[in-house]
Design a protein around this motif. Sequence first.
Motif, PDB file in Angstrom:
ATOM      1  N   ALA A  72       7.279   6.000  13.471  1.00 57.74           N
ATOM      2  CA  ALA A  72       6.916   5.550  14.815  1.00 57.74           C
ATOM      3  C   ALA A  72       7.648   6.360  15.884  1.00 57.74           C
ATOM      4  O   ALA A  72       7.047   6.762  16.896  1.00 57.74           O
ATOM      5  CB  ALA A  72       7.227   4.061  14.973  1.00 57.74           C
ATOM      6  N   VAL A  73       8.924   6.619  15.666  1.00 63.30           N
ATOM      7  CA  VAL A  73       9.698   7.405  16.638  1.00 63.30           C
ATOM      8  C   VAL A  73       9.159   8.833  16.707  1.00 63.30           C
ATOM      9  O   VAL A  73       8.969   9.404  17.792  1.00 63.30           O
ATOM     10  CB  VAL A  73      11.192   7.403  16.266  1.00 63.30           C
ATOM     11  N   ILE A  74       8.906   9.433  15.537  1.00 67.92           N
ATOM     12  CA  ILE A  74       8.370  10.801  15.494  1.00 67.92           C
ATOM     13  C   ILE A  74       7.045  10.880  16.242  1.00 67.92           C
ATOM     14  O   ILE A  74       6.804  11.796  17.039  1.00 67.92           O
ATOM     15  CB  ILE A  74       8.180  11.242  14.028  1.00 67.92           C
ATOM     16  N   ILE A  75       6.162   9.906  15.995  1.00 66.08           N
ATOM     17  CA  ILE A  75       4.831   9.913  16.597  1.00 66.08           C
ATOM     18  C   ILE A  75       4.904   9.713  18.102  1.00 66.08           C
ATOM     19  O   ILE A  75       4.250  10.442  18.871  1.00 66.08           O
ATOM     20  CB  ILE A  75       3.962   8.828  15.938  1.00 66.08           C
ATOM     21  N   MET A  76       5.685   8.751  18.556  1.00 67.04           N
ATOM     22  CA  MET A  76       5.748   8.479  19.993  1.00 67.04           C
ATOM     23  C   MET A  76       6.322   9.665  20.758  1.00 67.04           C
ATOM     24  O   MET A  76       5.856  10.000  21.843  1.00 67.04           O
ATOM     25  CB  MET A  76       6.555   7.205  20.242  1.00 67.04           C
ATOM     26  N   GLU A  77       7.335  10.321  20.196  1.00 63.15           N
ATOM     27  CA  GLU A  77       7.888  11.510  20.844  1.00 63.15           C
ATOM     28  C   GLU A  77       6.870  12.644  20.832  1.00 63.15           C
ATOM     29  O   GLU A  77       6.722  13.381  21.820  1.00 63.15           O
ATOM     30  CB  GLU A  77       9.179  11.937  20.144  1.00 63.15           C
ATOM     31  N   GLY A  78       6.137  12.783  19.724  1.00 64.71           N
ATOM     32  CA  GLY A  78       5.135  13.835  19.634  1.00 64.71           C
ATOM     33  C   GLY A  78       3.986  13.643  20.609  1.00 64.71           C
ATOM     34  O   GLY A  78       3.496  14.606  21.208  1.00 64.71           O
ATOM     35  N   LEU A  79       3.534  12.414  20.771  1.00 61.46           N
ATOM     36  CA  LEU A  79       2.452  12.133  21.708  1.00 61.46           C
ATOM     37  C   LEU A  79       2.849  12.466  23.139  1.00 61.46           C
ATOM     38  O   LEU A  79       2.036  12.952  23.931  1.00 61.46           O
ATOM     39  CB  LEU A  79       2.054  10.655  21.624  1.00 61.46           C
ATOM     40  N   GLU A  80       4.096  12.214  23.466  1.00 64.30           N
ATOM     41  CA  GLU A  80       4.545  12.401  24.841  1.00 64.30           C
ATOM     42  C   GLU A  80       4.856  13.863  25.159  1.00 64.30           C
ATOM     43  O   GLU A  80       4.586  14.341  26.255  1.00 64.30           O
ATOM     44  CB  GLU A  80       5.778  11.523  25.088  1.00 64.30           C
ATOM     45  N   THR A  81       5.418  14.572  24.174  1.00 66.51           N
ATOM     46  CA  THR A  81       5.890  15.936  24.431  1.00 66.51           C
ATOM     47  C   THR A  81       4.961  17.018  23.884  1.00 66.51           C
ATOM     48  O   THR A  81       5.036  18.174  24.322  1.00 66.51           O
ATOM     49  CB  THR A  81       7.273  16.147  23.789  1.00 66.51           C
ATOM     50  N   GLY A  82       4.132  16.681  22.910  1.00 63.79           N
ATOM     51  CA  GLY A  82       3.323  17.692  22.248  1.00 63.79           C
ATOM     52  C   GLY A  82       4.079  18.466  21.189  1.00 63.79           C
ATOM     53  O   GLY A  82       3.552  19.423  20.613  1.00 63.79           O
ATOM     54  N   ILE A  83       5.317  18.047  20.921  1.00 60.03           N
ATOM     55  CA  ILE A  83       6.155  18.689  19.899  1.00 60.03           C
ATOM     56  C   ILE A  83       6.486  17.662  18.821  1.00 60.03           C
ATOM     57  O   ILE A  83       6.939  16.554  19.132  1.00 60.03           O
ATOM     58  CB  ILE A  83       7.465  19.238  20.490  1.00 60.03           C
ATOM     59  N   LYS A  85      -2.137  13.346  29.144  1.00 55.93           N
ATOM     60  CA  LYS A  85      -1.441  12.453  30.070  1.00 55.93           C
ATOM     61  C   LYS A  85      -0.443  11.637  29.265  1.00 55.93           C
ATOM     62  O   LYS A  85      -0.437  11.663  28.033  1.00 55.93           O
ATOM     63  CB  LYS A  85      -2.421  11.554  30.809  1.00 55.93           C
ATOM     64  N   SER A  86       0.397  10.889  29.958  1.00 49.76           N
ATOM     65  CA  SER A  86       1.440  10.113  29.284  1.00 49.76           C
ATOM     66  C   SER A  86       0.827   9.012  28.418  1.00 49.76           C
ATOM     67  O   SER A  86      -0.234   8.464  28.717  1.00 49.76           O
ATOM     68  CB  SER A  86       2.368   9.477  30.317  1.00 49.76           C
ATOM     69  N   TRP A  87       1.552   8.693  27.334  1.00 48.28           N
ATOM     70  CA  TRP A  87       1.150   7.608  26.440  1.00 48.28           C
ATOM     71  C   TRP A  87       1.935   6.322  26.713  1.00 48.28           C
ATOM     72  O   TRP A  87       1.773   5.350  25.978  1.00 48.28           O
ATOM     73  CB  TRP A  87       1.332   8.041  24.988  1.00 48.28           C
ATOM     74  N   LYS A  88       2.748   6.311  27.737  1.00 50.04           N
ATOM     75  CA  LYS A  88       3.485   5.088  28.059  1.00 50.04           C
ATOM     76  C   LYS A  88       2.489   3.982  28.414  1.00 50.04           C
ATOM     77  O   LYS A  88       1.607   4.161  29.247  1.00 50.04           O
ATOM     78  CB  LYS A  88       4.457   5.340  29.213  1.00 50.04           C
ATOM     79  N   GLY A  89       2.636   2.835  27.740  1.00 48.36           N
ATOM     80  CA  GLY A  89       1.716   1.724  27.939  1.00 48.36           C
ATOM     81  C   GLY A  89       0.464   1.821  27.099  1.00 48.36           C
ATOM     82  O   GLY A  89      -0.414   0.962  27.204  1.00 48.36           O
ATOM     83  N   ARG A  90       0.383   2.849  26.231  1.00 44.77           N
ATOM     84  CA  ARG A  90      -0.817   3.021  25.398  1.00 44.77           C
ATOM     85  C   ARG A  90      -0.487   3.061  23.907  1.00 44.77           C
ATOM     86  O   ARG A  90      -1.237   3.633  23.121  1.00 44.77           O
ATOM     87  CB  ARG A  90      -1.557   4.308  25.792  1.00 44.77           C
ATOM     88  N   VAL A  91       0.626   2.452  23.531  1.00 49.61           N
ATOM     89  CA  VAL A  91       0.992   2.366  22.122  1.00 49.61           C
ATOM     90  C   VAL A  91       1.231   0.896  21.780  1.00 49.61           C
ATOM     91  O   VAL A  91       1.979   0.196  22.475  1.00 49.61           O
ATOM     92  CB  VAL A  91       2.246   3.197  21.798  1.00 49.61           C
ATOM     93  N   VAL A  92       0.585   0.446  20.709  1.00 45.85           N
ATOM     94  CA  VAL A  92       0.628  -0.956  20.276  1.00 45.85           C
ATOM     95  C   VAL A  92       1.174  -0.996  18.858  1.00 45.85           C
ATOM     96  O   VAL A  92       0.933  -0.092  18.056  1.00 45.85           O
ATOM     97  CB  VAL A  92      -0.788  -1.575  20.321  1.00 45.85           C
TER      98      VAL A  92
END
Length: 352
Positions: A132-143, A164-171
């Motif tokens: 989950a941490v890897i994915i959320m960081e990847g979605l936000e940064t592209g890395i 665009k940012s994924w803040k508020g779009r992860v459940v």
Amino acid sequence: MRVGMHLGYQNLDGTPDHEFFLRETKLAVEAEAMGFDYVGPVEHHFTDYAACPDPFGMLSYVAARTSKIDLITGAVILPWNNPLRVVEQALQLDALSEGRMILGMGRGAARREFRSFGVELADSREMFDEAAVIIMEGLETGIVEADTKWYKIPRTEVRPRPMKSWKGRVVQVTMSPSSVEVSARLGTQALRFSQGDWRNAIPEINSYRAKFEEIHHRKPPPFIISDFVLTHTDKAEVGRRTDTYFSKMFETVANHYEFMSDHFKALPSYSTYAYMGRAAEAAGGPHKAYTDYVGGNMIGTPEEIIAHHQMRKEMVGDYEMLANFSYGGLPYEMVYEQLKLFADKILPHIKG
């Protein structure tokens, strides 16, 4: 209040899989015209209980045939998927849908599915938390990069890049105290399935809200509650359909997750599933567990469901609904009939 449609892909009526899958998927397209805010499939594999092996692929079909409705994976199971691939697939679908994607994440609970993927159920907590941490960081940064116990990924730039940012779009599915804690820490919106008396869930709901606000210094988003819906204007017909179809669905849920097995007792991170087993063994037995399950979901005439929603909101506070209308071998005509009734008579009230 946002209301979505949840698709479980439970084929219990003998329809050929390819016909059933397309028919269910087309309901997601109908959801936009009927006024639903978002729509999404489960990820399940291999059995009639539920079979939608690729939520991203299914939602790509829906994205191409809709223009406004949000698209949620409900949920992609992280221990069965490489986190790098999840990031790529989510970003691709976000681009195709022009920013309508919501990533729903879960960790799974059925031994039969874990077994086929060569993953141990006991490892799911650690694997989910790392992924989950890897994915959320990847979605936000592209890395995407990782050097953890379960994942070794060299620094990789993914394409397409985030739009665009994924803040508020992860459940995140939260069916245990440990999942509630992780969701609050990560700042994800929490999703919970209706599995009995909602009074039992209030401590975990309150814990999530308190921890979320403490860590992120803002109010948490409302819970998403995934309900099975069964409705008809005739109360007697609701009872007949509940006895025929909802009971069949409950039996498949209990068998798929092996509620009566002792294996959940040794896995504290699956406490809700252990509770279901204990409820079936307690006074009243399986029948009591079943009636609690019926009472937790949205079953009744339109007026009864609206009243149930109001009572639940007073109990648990603000929430969103992700409603499943197709299950237990319900004939397609009945599925569509109750979906239309819900959209016409219930949806305006609970959204208002």
